[in-house]
Design a protein around this motif. Structure first.
Motif, PDB file in Angstrom:
ATOM      1  N   LEU A 119       0.859  -1.496   0.495  1.00  0.00           N
ATOM      2  CA  LEU A 119      -0.414  -0.113  -0.063  1.00  0.00           C
ATOM      3  C   LEU A 119       1.097   1.166   0.117  1.00  0.00           C
ATOM      4  CD1 LEU A 119      -2.923  -0.727   2.462  1.00  0.00           C
ATOM      5  CD2 LEU A 119      -2.812  -0.388   0.287  1.00  0.00           C
ATOM      6  N   ILE A 120       2.004   1.298   0.939  1.00  0.00           N
ATOM      7  CA  ILE A 120       2.812   2.499   0.776  1.00  0.00           C
ATOM      8  C   ILE A 120       3.532   2.759  -0.620  1.00  0.00           C
ATOM      9  CG2 ILE A 120       4.801   3.314   2.114  1.00  0.00           C
ATOM     10  CD1 ILE A 120       3.588   2.262   4.457  1.00  0.00           C
ATOM     11  N   PHE A 121       4.285   1.977  -1.111  1.00  0.00           N
ATOM     12  CA  PHE A 121       5.451   1.467  -2.000  1.00  0.00           C
ATOM     13  C   PHE A 121       4.573   1.897  -3.537  1.00  0.00           C
ATOM     14  CE2 PHE A 121       7.922   0.773   1.521  1.00  0.00           C
ATOM     15  CZ  PHE A 121       9.059   2.093   1.398  1.00  0.00           C
ATOM     16  N   ALA A 122       3.127   0.718  -3.317  1.00  0.00           N
ATOM     17  CA  ALA A 122       2.725   0.834  -5.168  1.00  0.00           C
ATOM     18  C   ALA A 122       1.682   1.270  -5.043  1.00  0.00           C
ATOM     19  CB  ALA A 122       2.202  -0.697  -5.010  1.00  0.00           C
TER      20      ALA A 122
ATOM     21  N   SER B 273       0.105   4.669  -2.992  1.00  0.00           N
ATOM     22  CA  SER B 273       0.140   5.345  -3.010  1.00  0.00           C
ATOM     23  C   SER B 273       0.393   6.936  -3.335  1.00  0.00           C
ATOM     24  CB  SER B 273       1.533   5.043  -1.802  1.00  0.00           C
ATOM     25  OG  SER B 273       3.156   5.868  -2.365  1.00  0.00           O
ATOM     26  N   LYS B 274       1.380   5.914  -4.554  1.00  0.00           N
ATOM     27  CA  LYS B 274       1.396   7.480  -6.061  1.00  0.00           C
ATOM     28  C   LYS B 274       0.190   6.955  -6.107  1.00  0.00           C
ATOM     29  CE  LYS B 274       5.613   4.813  -7.162  1.00  0.00           C
ATOM     30  NZ  LYS B 274       5.448   4.028  -6.368  1.00  0.00           N
ATOM     31  N   GLU B 275      -1.092   6.463  -6.398  1.00  0.00           N
ATOM     32  CA  GLU B 275      -2.208   7.046  -6.635  1.00  0.00           C
ATOM     33  C   GLU B 275      -3.322   7.796  -5.892  1.00  0.00           C
ATOM     34  OE1 GLU B 275      -6.632   4.249  -7.805  1.00  0.00           O
ATOM     35  OE2 GLU B 275      -4.310   3.465  -7.797  1.00  0.00           O
ATOM     36  N   ASN B 276      -3.335   7.534  -4.681  1.00  0.00           N
ATOM     37  CA  ASN B 276      -3.674   8.316  -3.480  1.00  0.00           C
ATOM     38  C   ASN B 276      -2.768   8.121  -2.582  1.00  0.00           C
ATOM     39  OD1 ASN B 276      -5.467   9.887  -1.645  1.00  0.00           O
ATOM     40  ND2 ASN B 276      -7.393   8.538  -3.137  1.00  0.00           N
ATOM     41  N   LYS B 277      -2.502   9.614  -1.574  1.00  0.00           N
ATOM     42  CA  LYS B 277      -1.585   9.069   0.012  1.00  0.00           C
ATOM     43  C   LYS B 277      -2.489   9.399   0.335  1.00  0.00           C
ATOM     44  CE  LYS B 277       1.252  11.603  -2.620  1.00  0.00           C
ATOM     45  NZ  LYS B 277       2.742  10.704  -2.865  1.00  0.00           N
ATOM     46  N   ILE B 278      -3.914   8.555   0.224  1.00  0.00           N
ATOM     47  CA  ILE B 278      -4.668   7.858   1.764  1.00  0.00           C
ATOM     48  C   ILE B 278      -4.211   7.004   1.839  1.00  0.00           C
ATOM     49  CG2 ILE B 278      -6.370   6.994   0.636  1.00  0.00           C
ATOM     50  CD1 ILE B 278      -6.883   8.862   3.263  1.00  0.00           C
ATOM     51  N   PHE B 279      -3.763   6.047   0.754  1.00  0.00           N
ATOM     52  CA  PHE B 279      -3.426   4.809   0.790  1.00  0.00           C
ATOM     53  C   PHE B 279      -1.850   4.612   2.020  1.00  0.00           C
ATOM     54  CE2 PHE B 279      -5.420   3.731  -2.821  1.00  0.00           C
ATOM     55  CZ  PHE B 279      -5.779   2.918  -2.663  1.00  0.00           C
ATOM     56  N   LEU B 280      -0.860   5.731   2.406  1.00  0.00           N
ATOM     57  CA  LEU B 280       0.468   6.007   3.036  1.00  0.00           C
ATOM     58  C   LEU B 280      -0.325   5.960   4.298  1.00  0.00           C
ATOM     59  CD1 LEU B 280       1.759   8.937   1.811  1.00  0.00           C
ATOM     60  CD2 LEU B 280       2.484   7.067   1.614  1.00  0.00           C
ATOM     61  N   LEU B 281      -1.829   6.267   4.787  1.00  0.00           N
ATOM     62  CA  LEU B 281      -2.421   6.018   6.203  1.00  0.00           C
ATOM     63  C   LEU B 281      -2.915   4.224   6.102  1.00  0.00           C
ATOM     64  CD1 LEU B 281      -3.414   6.310   8.636  1.00  0.00           C
ATOM     65  CD2 LEU B 281      -5.307   7.257   7.216  1.00  0.00           C
ATOM     66  N   ALA B 282      -3.208   3.465   5.508  1.00  0.00           N
ATOM     67  CA  ALA B 282      -4.146   2.535   4.863  1.00  0.00           C
ATOM     68  C   ALA B 282      -2.602   1.622   5.232  1.00  0.00           C
ATOM     69  CB  ALA B 282      -4.279   2.290   4.512  1.00  0.00           C
ATOM     70  N   GLY B 283      -1.888   1.352   4.558  1.00  0.00           N
ATOM     71  CA  GLY B 283      -0.703   1.050   4.600  1.00  0.00           C
ATOM     72  C   GLY B 283       0.238   1.490   6.487  1.00  0.00           C
ATOM     73  N   ALA B 284       0.351   2.233   6.899  1.00  0.00           N
ATOM     74  CA  ALA B 284       0.964   2.669   8.053  1.00  0.00           C
ATOM     75  C   ALA B 284       0.037   1.488   9.053  1.00  0.00           C
ATOM     76  CB  ALA B 284       0.629   4.062   8.101  1.00  0.00           C
ATOM     77  N   PHE B 285      -1.139   1.647   8.607  1.00  0.00           N
ATOM     78  CA  PHE B 285      -2.093   1.293   9.862  1.00  0.00           C
ATOM     79  C   PHE B 285      -1.197  -0.290   9.828  1.00  0.00           C
ATOM     80  CE2 PHE B 285      -6.259  -1.510  10.304  1.00  0.00           C
ATOM     81  CZ  PHE B 285      -6.012  -1.546  11.510  1.00  0.00           C
ATOM     82  N   PHE B 286      -1.714  -1.078   8.957  1.00  0.00           N
ATOM     83  CA  PHE B 286      -1.783  -2.568   8.565  1.00  0.00           C
ATOM     84  C   PHE B 286      -0.336  -2.831   8.926  1.00  0.00           C
ATOM     85  CE2 PHE B 286      -4.964  -2.333   4.995  1.00  0.00           C
ATOM     86  CZ  PHE B 286      -5.122  -3.629   5.780  1.00  0.00           C
ATOM     87  N   LEU B 287       0.959  -1.763   8.650  1.00  0.00           N
ATOM     88  CA  LEU B 287       2.633  -2.213   9.361  1.00  0.00           C
ATOM     89  C   LEU B 287       2.407  -2.231  11.115  1.00  0.00           C
ATOM     90  CD1 LEU B 287       4.619   0.274   7.948  1.00  0.00           C
ATOM     91  CD2 LEU B 287       4.729  -2.575   7.582  1.00  0.00           C
ATOM     92  N   LEU B 288       1.265  -1.048  11.687  1.00  0.00           N
ATOM     93  CA  LEU B 288       0.928  -1.519  12.691  1.00  0.00           C
ATOM     94  C   LEU B 288       0.514  -2.669  12.912  1.00  0.00           C
ATOM     95  CD1 LEU B 288       0.378  -0.119  15.770  1.00  0.00           C
ATOM     96  CD2 LEU B 288      -2.171   0.450  15.137  1.00  0.00           C
ATOM     97  N   LEU B 289      -0.415  -3.350  12.827  1.00  0.00           N
ATOM     98  CA  LEU B 289      -1.010  -4.834  12.681  1.00  0.00           C
ATOM     99  C   LEU B 289       0.094  -5.475  12.818  1.00  0.00           C
ATOM    100  CD1 LEU B 289      -4.360  -4.536  11.013  1.00  0.00           C
ATOM    101  CD2 LEU B 289      -3.913  -4.826  13.259  1.00  0.00           C
ATOM    102  N   GLY B 290       0.713  -5.212  11.618  1.00  0.00           N
ATOM    103  CA  GLY B 290       2.131  -6.690  11.701  1.00  0.00           C
ATOM    104  C   GLY B 290       2.503  -6.288  13.137  1.00  0.00           C
ATOM    105  N   GLY B 291       3.177  -4.903  13.408  1.00  0.00           N
ATOM    106  CA  GLY B 291       3.860  -4.719  15.101  1.00  0.00           C
ATOM    107  C   GLY B 291       3.364  -5.787  15.595  1.00  0.00           C
ATOM    108  N   TRP B 292       1.860  -5.028  15.753  1.00  0.00           N
ATOM    109  CA  TRP B 292       0.610  -6.035  16.729  1.00  0.00           C
ATOM    110  C   TRP B 292       0.934  -7.459  16.769  1.00  0.00           C
ATOM    111  CZ3 TRP B 292      -1.718  -1.802  19.443  1.00  0.00           C
ATOM    112  CH2 TRP B 292      -2.460  -1.858  20.352  1.00  0.00           C
ATOM    113  N   TRP B 293       1.126  -7.887  15.701  1.00  0.00           N
ATOM    114  CA  TRP B 293       0.545  -9.232  15.813  1.00  0.00           C
ATOM    115  C   TRP B 293       2.037 -10.200  16.345  1.00  0.00           C
ATOM    116  CZ3 TRP B 293      -3.025 -13.097  15.389  1.00  0.00           C
ATOM    117  CH2 TRP B 293      -3.531 -12.131  14.691  1.00  0.00           C
ATOM    118  N   LEU B 294       3.615  -9.132  15.452  1.00  0.00           N
ATOM    119  CA  LEU B 294       4.428  -9.787  16.321  1.00  0.00           C
ATOM    120  C   LEU B 294       4.360  -9.458  17.928  1.00  0.00           C
ATOM    121  CD1 LEU B 294       7.863 -10.466  15.104  1.00  0.00           C
ATOM    122  CD2 LEU B 294       7.942  -8.220  15.091  1.00  0.00           C
ATOM    123  N   ALA B 295       4.280  -8.387  18.165  1.00  0.00           N
ATOM    124  CA  ALA B 295       4.821  -8.018  19.970  1.00  0.00           C
ATOM    125  C   ALA B 295       3.629  -9.198  20.043  1.00  0.00           C
ATOM    126  CB  ALA B 295       4.251  -6.586  20.234  1.00  0.00           C
TER     127      ALA B 295
END
Length: 86
Positions: free
Chosen positions: A16-19, A21-43
């Motif tokens: 979402l962040i790298f592919a 976000s070029k289409e729409n900047k809101i994907f940066l927020l969505a990508g950050a949320f999924f990275l947070l989820l990944g960190g949450w599951w890892l923790a």
């Protein structure tokens, strides 16, 4: 298998962040949320004494998820109406 969701959330977030976000900047927020989820599951996997999905931690995750859902939904609706489809 316990790290499957961690890897999946990180991959989705990075896509979402790298592919996308070029289409729409809101994907940066969505990508950050999924990275947070990944960190949450890892923790959750690395800290077996703490259940990251229960108690105060679980409530915090639900609040963050709700806020992300509202923000992303509003952005989607605005974009959808802007394109003249609504």
């Amino acid at each position: 298998m316990p790290y499957f969701y961690t890897i999946m959330w990180f991959m989705v977030g990075l896509i979402l962040i790298f592919a996308m976000s070029k289409e729409n900047k809101i994907f940066l927020l969505a990508g950050a949320f999924f990275l947070l989820l990944g960190g949450w599951w890892l923790a959750n996997e690395l800290l077996p004494d703490i259940d990251m999905f229960a108690g105060g931690w679980g409530i915090g995750l639900r609040c963050i998820t709700g806020a992300a859902l509202v923000i992303l939904s509003v952005a989607f609706i605005k974009e959808y109406k802007k394109k003249g489809k609504g």
